[in-house]
Write a protein that holds these residues in place. Structure first.
Motif, PDB file in Angstrom:
ATOM      1  N   LYS A 167      -1.963  11.652  -6.781  1.00 39.91           N
ATOM      2  CA  LYS A 167      -3.638  10.770  -5.867  1.00 39.91           C
ATOM      3  C   LYS A 167      -3.608  10.840  -4.540  1.00 39.91           C
ATOM      4  O   LYS A 167      -4.243  10.321  -4.249  1.00 39.91           O
ATOM      5  N   GLY A 168      -2.244  10.932  -4.503  1.00 43.95           N
ATOM      6  CA  GLY A 168      -2.053  11.651  -2.818  1.00 43.95           C
ATOM      7  C   GLY A 168      -1.851  10.082  -1.467  1.00 43.95           C
ATOM      8  O   GLY A 168      -2.392  10.657  -0.473  1.00 43.95           O
ATOM      9  N   ARG A 169      -1.703   9.178  -2.913  1.00 46.21           N
ATOM     10  CA  ARG A 169      -1.768   8.156  -1.878  1.00 46.21           C
ATOM     11  C   ARG A 169      -0.107   7.977  -1.074  1.00 46.21           C
ATOM     12  O   ARG A 169       0.751   8.488  -1.642  1.00 46.21           O
ATOM     13  N   PRO A 170       0.157   7.017   0.429  1.00 41.50           N
ATOM     14  CA  PRO A 170       0.767   7.405   0.978  1.00 41.50           C
ATOM     15  C   PRO A 170       2.796   6.708   0.026  1.00 41.50           C
ATOM     16  O   PRO A 170       2.233   6.465  -0.888  1.00 41.50           O
ATOM     17  N   THR A 171       3.732   7.028   0.851  1.00 46.19           N
ATOM     18  CA  THR A 171       4.262   6.932  -0.543  1.00 46.19           C
ATOM     19  C   THR A 171       6.337   6.461   0.372  1.00 46.19           C
ATOM     20  O   THR A 171       5.947   6.521   1.433  1.00 46.19           O
ATOM     21  N   VAL A 172       7.203   5.867   0.412  1.00 47.79           N
ATOM     22  CA  VAL A 172       7.665   5.043   0.988  1.00 47.79           C
ATOM     23  C   VAL A 172       8.412   6.186   1.210  1.00 47.79           C
ATOM     24  O   VAL A 172       8.913   5.694   3.063  1.00 47.79           O
ATOM     25  N   LEU A 173       8.962   7.335   0.987  1.00 48.61           N
ATOM     26  CA  LEU A 173       9.470   8.502   1.598  1.00 48.61           C
ATOM     27  C   LEU A 173       8.863   8.913   3.019  1.00 48.61           C
ATOM     28  O   LEU A 173       9.280   9.654   3.912  1.00 48.61           O
ATOM     29  N   ASP A 174       8.008   8.952   2.928  1.00 41.28           N
ATOM     30  CA  ASP A 174       6.712   8.690   4.190  1.00 41.28           C
ATOM     31  C   ASP A 174       7.004   8.215   5.164  1.00 41.28           C
ATOM     32  O   ASP A 174       7.230   8.406   6.822  1.00 41.28           O
ATOM     33  N   GLY A 231       0.699  -1.364  -0.027  1.00 37.80           N
ATOM     34  CA  GLY A 231      -0.059   0.609   0.096  1.00 37.80           C
ATOM     35  C   GLY A 231       1.060   1.207  -0.148  1.00 37.80           C
ATOM     36  O   GLY A 231       0.398   2.797   0.357  1.00 37.80           O
ATOM     37  N   TYR A 232       2.103   1.443  -0.474  1.00 38.92           N
ATOM     38  CA  TYR A 232       2.764   2.726  -0.251  1.00 38.92           C
ATOM     39  C   TYR A 232       3.926   2.383  -1.832  1.00 38.92           C
ATOM     40  O   TYR A 232       3.793   1.497  -2.392  1.00 38.92           O
ATOM     41  N   ILE A 233       3.701   3.175  -2.603  1.00 40.47           N
ATOM     42  CA  ILE A 233       4.364   3.373  -3.877  1.00 40.47           C
ATOM     43  C   ILE A 233       5.280   3.974  -3.393  1.00 40.47           C
ATOM     44  O   ILE A 233       6.242   5.496  -2.701  1.00 40.47           O
ATOM     45  N   THR A 234       6.283   3.295  -4.634  1.00 41.83           N
ATOM     46  CA  THR A 234       7.958   3.982  -4.908  1.00 41.83           C
ATOM     47  C   THR A 234       8.004   5.259  -5.552  1.00 41.83           C
ATOM     48  O   THR A 234       8.253   4.841  -6.770  1.00 41.83           O
ATOM     49  N   SER A 235       7.727   6.669  -5.074  1.00 39.97           N
ATOM     50  CA  SER A 235       7.652   7.500  -5.538  1.00 39.97           C
ATOM     51  C   SER A 235       8.450   8.145  -4.240  1.00 39.97           C
ATOM     52  O   SER A 235       8.089   8.440  -3.007  1.00 39.97           O
ATOM     53  N   VAL A 236       8.617   9.862  -5.317  1.00 36.66           N
ATOM     54  CA  VAL A 236       8.797  10.659  -4.313  1.00 36.66           C
ATOM     55  C   VAL A 236       7.916  11.037  -3.829  1.00 36.66           C
ATOM     56  O   VAL A 236       7.773  11.696  -2.969  1.00 36.66           O
ATOM     57  N   SER A 237       7.039  11.522  -4.285  1.00 37.38           N
ATOM     58  CA  SER A 237       5.511  12.295  -4.607  1.00 37.38           C
ATOM     59  C   SER A 237       4.506  11.037  -5.235  1.00 37.38           C
ATOM     60  O   SER A 237       4.992  10.358  -6.003  1.00 37.38           O
ATOM     61  N   ASP A 238       3.048  11.114  -5.606  1.00 39.08           N
ATOM     62  CA  ASP A 238       1.627  10.756  -5.642  1.00 39.08           C
ATOM     63  C   ASP A 238       0.879  11.891  -5.956  1.00 39.08           C
ATOM     64  O   ASP A 238       0.630  12.158  -5.036  1.00 39.08           O
TER      65      ASP A 238
END
Length: 235
Positions: A80-87, A71-78
């Motif tokens: 669609k507002g989904r949580p990213t690994v940087l969080d 449920g986390y995106i491997t990206s600096v930002s998204d």
């Protein structure tokens, strides 16, 4: 200094992502859009990315191993507002970016760094570093299907390189399998199993080369040891 390296040292993106920014016309030098790979930044040049002026700064390199949850995106930002690994590494005092990627529904070992040169080397096709995955797949993984995975399968216009396959447990309706590949195409593992008739139900990356997830808890991270960093630099 090469433009992609300059962008990486400014903490904007990895060198590979910086190349994409350049190609897409998102980078300017002295108010002129630059799309040529290999462009050099000279002393006194003003560099802008997406309209914002940036500056390459000397920084202490940071290397992180994260156990990425689902449920986390491997990206600096998204967008669609989904949580990213940087969080999950927000308390680290560095502008990190992921080395490679894991898709939204895949968990496991993910490396992050602010070292653009290392990120570029480790994601370059010429570096044959194995990534190890453990998957639960539907159905029976027959010897014929294992052979196909080992010898390369067509996943839609791309034939994968040879892989290492080990069946950990075969049940009546599903199997647990360890798969090692050197490539990192989008959703490659899922597509490989689908190509031989087995749907991935669960997927976790457990190792990158000789770096293992071990007992690192899901959602937690740790800094790499000096020995691990040296290993990656020698890859």
């Amino acid at each position: 200094m090469r433009l992609n390296k300059y962008i990486a040292q400014a903490g904007i993106a990895s060198r590979r992502k910086a190349d994409e920014l350049i190609q897409n016309g998102n980078v300017k030098i002295n108010r002129m859009t630059v799309k040529e790979m290999g462009t050099e930044v000279q002393e006194g040049d003003v560099v802008e990315v997406n309209g914002r002026e940036i500056e390459a700064v000397a920084k202490k390199p940071v290397y992180i191993m994260l156990n990425k949850p689902l449920g986390y995106i491997t990206s600096v930002s998204d967008e669609k507002g989904r949580p990213t690994v940087l969080d999950l590494v927000a308390d680290v005092d560095a502008r990190l970016f992921p080395i490679g990627r894991l898709d939204y529904n895949t968990s496991g070992l993910l490396l992050l760094t602010n070292d653009g040169d290392m990120a570029y080397r480790l994601t370059h096709p010429k570096h044959q570093i194995y990534k190890t995955y453990r998957a639960r797949v539907s159905g029976v993984l027959s010897r014929e299907r294992i052979n196909r995975l080992q010898n390369g399968v067509d996943i839609g216009g791309f034939v994968t390189s040879k892989a290492k396959v080990k069946v950990i447990k075969q049940g009546e309706r599903s199997a647990i399998v360890e798969l090692q590949i050197t490539e990192g195409k989008n959703r490659q593992v899922r597509k490989m199993f689908a190509a031989v008739g087995n749907k991935v139900q669960e997927l976790e990356r457990t190792a990158v080369g000789e770096l293992y997830l071990g007992r690192l808890m899901v959602g937690h991270y740790r800094k790499l040891t000096p020995k691990e960093i040296e290993y990656l630099k020698d890859c």
